[in-house]
Design a protein around this motif. Sequence first.
Motif, short mmCIF file in Angstrom:
data_model
loop_
_atom_site.label_atom_id
_atom_site.label_comp_id
_atom_site.label_asym_id
_atom_site.label_seq_id
_atom_site.Cartn_x
_atom_site.Cartn_y
_atom_site.Cartn_z
N LEU A 159 0.83 -1.21 0.00
CA LEU A 159 0.00 0.00 0.00
C LEU A 159 0.86 1.25 0.00
O LEU A 159 2.05 1.21 0.32
N VAL A 160 0.21 2.35 -0.37
CA VAL A 160 0.84 3.67 -0.37
C VAL A 160 -0.02 4.58 0.50
O VAL A 160 -1.23 4.67 0.30
N GLN A 161 0.63 5.23 1.46
CA GLN A 161 -0.07 6.17 2.35
C GLN A 161 0.36 7.60 2.06
O GLN A 161 1.56 7.89 2.05
N PHE A 162 -0.60 8.47 1.83
CA PHE A 162 -0.35 9.91 1.76
C PHE A 162 -0.79 10.52 3.09
O PHE A 162 -1.96 10.40 3.48
N VAL A 163 0.14 11.16 3.77
CA VAL A 163 -0.13 11.73 5.09
C VAL A 163 0.11 13.24 5.03
O VAL A 163 1.24 13.68 4.79
N SER A 164 -0.95 14.01 5.23
CA SER A 164 -0.82 15.47 5.17
C SER A 164 -0.56 16.04 6.56
O SER A 164 -0.80 15.38 7.58
N ARG A 165 -0.07 17.26 6.59
CA ARG A 165 0.15 17.94 7.87
C ARG A 165 -1.19 18.26 8.53
O ARG A 165 -2.14 18.65 7.86
N LYS A 166 -1.20 18.15 9.83
CA LYS A 166 -2.39 18.55 10.56
C LYS A 166 -2.37 20.05 10.80
O LYS A 166 -1.31 20.64 11.01
N PRO A 167 -3.51 20.71 10.78
CA PRO A 167 -3.55 22.12 11.16
C PRO A 167 -2.97 22.30 12.56
O PRO A 167 -3.16 21.46 13.44
N SER A 168 -2.25 23.41 12.75
CA SER A 168 -1.57 23.63 14.03
C SER A 168 -1.65 25.09 14.42
O SER A 168 -2.22 25.93 13.71
N ALA A 169 -1.02 25.42 15.54
CA ALA A 169 -1.03 26.80 16.05
C ALA A 169 -0.02 27.69 15.34
O ALA A 169 0.02 28.89 15.59
N ASP A 170 0.82 27.11 14.48
CA ASP A 170 1.85 27.88 13.79
C ASP A 170 1.27 28.55 12.55
O ASP A 170 0.88 27.86 11.60
N ASN A 171 1.23 29.88 12.55
CA ASN A 171 0.76 30.60 11.37
C ASN A 171 1.83 30.55 10.28
O ASN A 171 3.01 30.81 10.54
N SER A 172 1.43 30.19 9.06
CA SER A 172 2.40 30.08 7.98
C SER A 172 1.70 30.26 6.65
O SER A 172 0.49 30.08 6.53
N PHE A 173 2.51 30.62 5.63
CA PHE A 173 2.00 30.73 4.27
C PHE A 173 3.11 30.32 3.32
O PHE A 173 4.27 30.68 3.49
N PHE A 174 2.74 29.54 2.30
CA PHE A 174 3.71 29.06 1.31
C PHE A 174 3.16 29.29 -0.08
O PHE A 174 1.98 29.03 -0.35
N PHE A 175 4.03 29.79 -0.99
CA PHE A 175 3.64 29.99 -2.37
C PHE A 175 4.74 29.48 -3.28
O PHE A 175 5.94 29.67 -2.99
N GLU A 176 4.33 28.84 -4.38
CA GLU A 176 5.30 28.31 -5.33
C GLU A 176 4.78 28.48 -6.74
O GLU A 176 3.62 28.18 -7.04
N GLY A 177 5.63 28.99 -7.62
CA GLY A 177 5.28 29.14 -9.03
C GLY A 177 6.31 28.44 -9.90
O GLY A 177 7.52 28.52 -9.63
N THR A 178 5.85 27.76 -10.93
CA THR A 178 6.73 26.98 -11.80
C THR A 178 6.44 27.29 -13.26
O THR A 178 5.27 27.45 -13.66
N TYR A 179 7.51 27.37 -14.06
CA TYR A 179 7.37 27.45 -15.50
C TYR A 179 8.37 26.49 -16.14
O TYR A 179 9.53 26.43 -15.72
N GLY A 180 7.91 25.72 -17.14
CA GLY A 180 8.79 24.76 -17.78
C GLY A 180 8.48 24.61 -19.26
O GLY A 180 7.61 25.30 -19.81
#
Length: 728
Positions: A159-180
């Motif tokens: 099997l394959v498990q995808f495990v995402s981060r749980k919401p937490s008290a740490d405020n954060s923001f992430f942005f990513e842009g790609t061109y190829g």
Amino acid sequence: MPEQRKNPSAWLLAGVAVFATPGAAGAQEAADDASGDIIVTAQRQEQKLQDVPVSVTAFGSDQLRTGTIETMADIATRTPGLSVSAVDPTNTNFAMRGIGSPPGISQNAGGDPSVVVFVDGVYAGRGGTPDLDALDLERIEVLRGPQGTLFGKNAIGGLVQFVSRKPSADNSFFFEGTYGNYDKVGVVARGNMALTDKLFLSAGLSHKQRNGYEFNETTGHDVNDQNLTTGRVALRFVPTDTLDIILRADISHQDQKGNPRHNNCDASFQGGVHCVGINPDPRVVNAYTDGLIKRTIKGYSAEINLDLPFGTLTSLTALREVDFEFETAFFSNPVNPPTQIESTDFGEENSSQFSQELRLAFEAFDGRLSGQTGVYYLKENIDRIQGQIQQFPTPAISGVGLYPQSVNARSFALFGQVDYEIIPSLTATVGARMTWERKSGRFAGFKIDDGPGLPPPLGSVVGYDVTGAKSWKAFTPRFALNWKASDDILLYASVARGYKSGGFQGLSGTAAGASTPYDPEFAWGYEIGAKTDWFDRKLRLNVAAFQTDYSDLQISQLVPLCCVVVSNAAKARIRGAEVEFAVRPAQGLQIDGSYAYLDAKFTEYSIPGQAYTGNRLPRSPKNKFNVGGQYEAPIGDLTAKFRVDYSWVDDAYFEASNIPQQLWPSHDNLDARLSIAGPDEQWELSVWGKNLTDELVPTYVTYFGPFRQILTPYAPPRTYGVTLAFKI
């Protein structure tokens, strides 16, 4: 050619020697805890990877980013024992240690996969794998071998498990842009914030688009393109120290052109009418239609964890819905343009899945006894219409065939597993799962708009409308023993039984074939392994040797001029060994990789007129290895990082017949990424390339012997691009 390719047994002997030293288990480094070990939930509880007596490869979020890992094919190149093929971009077919469901089973409404996917603990039976970027993954875990106790639903191969981060008290923001190249554009945005001191919210959005990898000469359009948007949101409520509630929702929508097959005519039949006018360029197709792929996946889940005086009670409730529509030019031949010979597959599927799991984790006797027990329920409703169009220059021999399918499936299971410390450092594991399943459905097949001279395969279809129902049950135990010889050495041995439910043939040429189910398959897996660290954890080395004995293995076979028939191959035996390593010889430098040896054969298998005993199982390369190198160095306040990954896979076959026309040829892959990041990685600029040698790799092969047609979709060509990311 490297010596290891010429003499793969040298790799196996080296692995056995490592195990005898004793050796160890290694896994590629990923996001980890303070001690340097990634934390996994391969046994439904949080453990350090090196403390888990199971063959598991884990990829943390940092490794996913550094390795430019975007798809399950990228995961497969870096995982021993795992192969990934695809009939089209949304129908990924896994094979783990030689065991996997071919398209003939996994694409009809009555079949199930042998290697299953879980997303945050929820079984994802249909609809394909999720987009990795939008999930805000904490890690991906790949478990090899039968997993019939704690993960009971059809995890007979792994099997394959995808495990995402749980919401937490740490405020954060992430942005990513790609061109190829191919005008690839990708945007990812993720955020997490604390609404109160007890309520936390996270959300993410991803959009990917690019032009097609192939060109359709008939329509003048690029095909096999991409247009995919995914969104997710998670809300976490922690009202007390003993109660944790997480609500999750995600949606993916894909709308793009299809993936017409390239027609490679058998070399002995180049003069045939089915070979006339075909462009030999594998990236050029000659289809009257571009086709289409439309897919929407919706998932909702509620996870509740309650700490009790005697353990932790977990409830996981989930609903998953998939709407899927496709049209694929299966075979196209411009005999006298614009007149063509055409064969087109089309269809749509609507499926819904409800699951409920209750699980209790407990400890006793001052921690010497620990375990889990629970109950699981799954309900699936699947409505699918699949059809085929045959078009010839003469309308009298053209026609359409339709195969409506409607399946209701139910699965119920009781399970439990306990670990008991016999003496300090020596632990015995005993587990079992009892599963009851039932499938019922209605299946039809008929021709419409058919001319009087319609040839096979549609010409052989006799109209039918039948029902079928069948129940199965299975007992799947597990026994294991592990010895923590030192803080850095774990030795283990295990015996486990796996099960995969039976099903119905959705594309049958006869009423009897449609209403008659094929049987479940079972497997006993035997494994010994070691997980070790050496030289103050500068060297990590893991090894496993295994044998799996299968009975009633489900195999699909293309019967020329008829249809795809699913049958139960009597027996198969699989033996092999796997080695994983990671070494850090100097500050900032890491070298890691793996090797897998696989001997997977049918010990008994024959169908009328054909005997396959002794043949290799489909998608079972005898040898496979990968090696990666990574170097990180400071440049003033900046940090530069370079990563390169190389993999090589031996020959295999797409079908049990093992004929040359069904060969999956040996191939390699080279990926690289160079990045520079600011202080605390607040921003990062990277350039990357994938399949840099531009290897031409088929993802599946269909061979029609009477017409000498070899129909092939291909994996992506060389791609490259630049990515800019920042976080706050």
